[in-house]
Enzyme design. Structure first.
Site, PDB file in Angstrom:
ATOM      1  N   LYS A 145      33.678  38.878  41.027  1.00 26.61           N
ATOM      2  CA  LYS A 145      34.000  38.078  42.199  1.00 26.61           C
ATOM      3  C   LYS A 145      34.833  39.070  43.316  1.00 26.61           C
ATOM      4  O   LYS A 145      35.369  40.023  42.954  1.00 26.61           O
ATOM      5  CB  LYS A 145      34.918  37.164  41.672  1.00 26.61           C
TER       6      LYS A 145
ATOM      7  N   SER B 295      36.837  28.495  43.865  1.00 25.45           N
ATOM      8  CA  SER B 295      36.436  29.321  44.760  1.00 25.45           C
ATOM      9  C   SER B 295      35.230  30.404  44.059  1.00 25.45           C
ATOM     10  O   SER B 295      34.883  31.069  45.117  1.00 25.45           O
ATOM     11  CB  SER B 295      37.743  30.140  45.326  1.00 25.45           C
TER      12      SER B 295
ATOM     13  N   SER C 128      39.307  27.311  40.041  1.00 24.19           N
ATOM     14  CA  SER C 128      38.589  28.066  40.452  1.00 24.19           C
ATOM     15  C   SER C 128      37.361  28.879  39.406  1.00 24.19           C
ATOM     16  O   SER C 128      36.287  29.318  40.013  1.00 24.19           O
ATOM     17  CB  SER C 128      38.873  29.211  41.312  1.00 24.19           C
TER      18      SER C 128
END
Ligand code: GLN
Length: 484
Positions: A74, A149, A173
């Site tokens: 990420k 997210s 997330s």
């Protein structure tokens, strides 16, 4: 090759059925051909260089179970060799002088980095539509959001662009995008995974974790990710453990707590159907269902949306256009330089949270909002403590609905916040939580949109959660399905 689990790939690498270089190239080709906007930065030469080093290590007999396996991070984890943007214009060209501890630990294990994954700006969001670099598409239905997210992370696993990824979970997330994309993800107990080099959003909540196809794969990754780090002041000092040690334990006698607040009016019928079917499956595996209550569930939304923005407003004050980050091209004086740089650098949702955070921390409002929220946070944790006197694990939906259409809620922040209802309380309590695929929605559109089952454990119950998830994955095939 891309449908294989980490455990399978590891065996293939050790027995030299495939080389790390071939494996890396295979995934690089898939990434290049994909149109999901899941990846933000890829450096083919760097990946192949790491793959060659992994091949040398395998040949030398010093490989770990993860050596040669590709992974993508990420873009909230900083990396020395690739840009680290946190999905923000503010950090569009930022290159970190060091690797995040998680990135470093996985590289030490011999994993090969495929690149950096799209995410909501500074991890604020539930749909990945807040990224400066555009939304990620859900591989199951490209008109749907992948969740957020960690939307790029979840989409990459679902589309088989990477066999393993990292994500972060501040209020859901890892779990929510895992649910929307039909993959497996675990957020460990707060403090287990180092936050060093994880671009900070809300420090008392932020926690990194793995996402993959299966629970077993998540355990393999967690084994390499967890550990004390003296560079993170909230890092926990504990004996190392093998998170996959209990994978084969029977679930006979397991008490599953089913919180009534997770099955109220806001829950979509098709999600409830899939989740109830999963609970039935657990009963067949020998578990019993226990009705429990988590009475403060509803309050987790206002509490989280006070505490997280408060911490964010403080963490994001470092982006001032001086030390690093975007600086406006023209301004009149120092104050104006700050103002212009931050106005240009941050997106709407990030600005909204900075404003809310600064407000609830300000003199005269601190007691009324921030302090109250902290008190209720404690009560939320106590709800869980009481619940775990009656059960071994808590189960319910991850989100009230399946993935929604791209654009459907993008100018309605409140709708996004409300959709976090089932994931926030776990984060506020610092407990470990997981999402495993358990079916699909219903109707023309939703039948192609996955549903996740949430598993919540007591502190440090990761090995137990992984066992419970693994047993389900031995008798179901939701985790093996892919959009292709
Ligand atoms: N959706 C939540 C938020 O917008 C959670 C985000 C996260 O866990 N990073 O803050």
């Amino acid at each position: 090759m891309h449908t294989k689990t980490l455990a399978q790939l590891s065996a293939m690498l050790q027995s030299k059925q495939v080389s790390a270089t071939e494996l890396a190239q295979h995934f690089l080709d898939r990434i290049a051909a994909s149109d999901l906007n899941a990846f933000l930065h890829v450096d083919t030469a760097l990946t192949l260089q790491q793959a060659a080093a992994a091949d040398a290590r395998i040949a030398a007999g010093t490989a770990t179970a993860l050596t040669g396996i590709p992974i993508a991070h990420k873009d909230i984890f900083v990396t020395r060799n690739l840009r680290s943007t946190a999905g923000s214009h503010m950090l569009e060209n930022y290159v970190s002088p060091f690797d995040a501890t998680v990135v470093d630990k996985l590289a030490q294990a011999g994993m090969v980095t495929l690149g950096k994954l799209n995410c909501d700006e500074f991890a604020m969001g539930s749909s990945n539509e807040n990224s400066y670099f555009g939304p990620v598409r859900n591989p199951w239905d490209k008109s749907a959001v992948p969740g957020g997210s960690s939307g790029g992370s979840a989409a990459a696993i679902a589309a088989r662009l990477a066999p393993a990824v990292t994500g972060t979970d501040t209020g859901g997330s890892i779990r929510q995008p895992a649910s929307f994309c039909g993959i497996t993800g675990i957020k460990p107990t707060y403090g287990s995974v180092s936050r060093y080099g994880m671009i900070a959003f809300a420090s008392s909540l932020d926690q990194g974790g793995p996402m993959a196809q299966t629970a077993e794969d998540c355990g393999l990754l967690l084994n390499a990710m967890v550990g004390f780090d003296d560079k993170d002041s909230t890092s926990l000092e504990r004996q190392p453990e093998d998170f996959n040690r209990d994978l084969h334990q029977s679930l006979q006698g397991l008490r599953i707590g089913v919180p009534k607040e997770f099955f109220g009016a806001g829950l979509a019928p098709d999600v409830e159907l899939a989740v109830r079917a999963a609970l039935d499956q657990y009963v067949k595996l020998g578990a019993t269902l226990v009705d429990i209550s988590l009475p403060k569930t509803e309050l987790s939304i206002p509490v989280y949306y006070v505490i997280a923005p408060a911490e964010a407003s403080s963490n994001l004050s470092r982006f001032d256009g001086v030390r690093y980050g975007h600086r406006a091209a023209s301004y009149t004086d120092l104050d104006d330089m700050y103002r212009q740089s931050r106005t240009e650098g941050f997106g709407a949702e990030v600005k909204r949270r900075i404003l809310v955070g600064a407000y609830v921390l300000s003199h005269g409002y601190y007691d009324a909002y921030y302090l109250q929220a902290q008190k209720i946070r404690r009560l939320i944790a106590q709800d869980f403590a009481t619940a775990f006197e009656q059960c071994d694990v808590i189960m319910g939906p991850v989100a009230p609905t399946v993935a929604w259409d791209i654009g459907a809620q993008s100018d309605d922040p409140l709708a996004n916040y409300l959709a976090d209802i089932f994931t926030l309380s776990t984060s506020l309590a610092g407990l470990p939580g997981m999402s495993i695929p358990c079916g699909f929605g219903q109707g023309d559109k939703n039948a192609r949109r996955p549903v996740g089952l949430q598993l919540i454990g007591n502190y440090f119950a990761e090995a137990k959660l992984l066992n419970i998830a693994h047993q389900y994955q031995q008798v179901t095939d939701w985790h093996q399905r892919s959009p292709e």
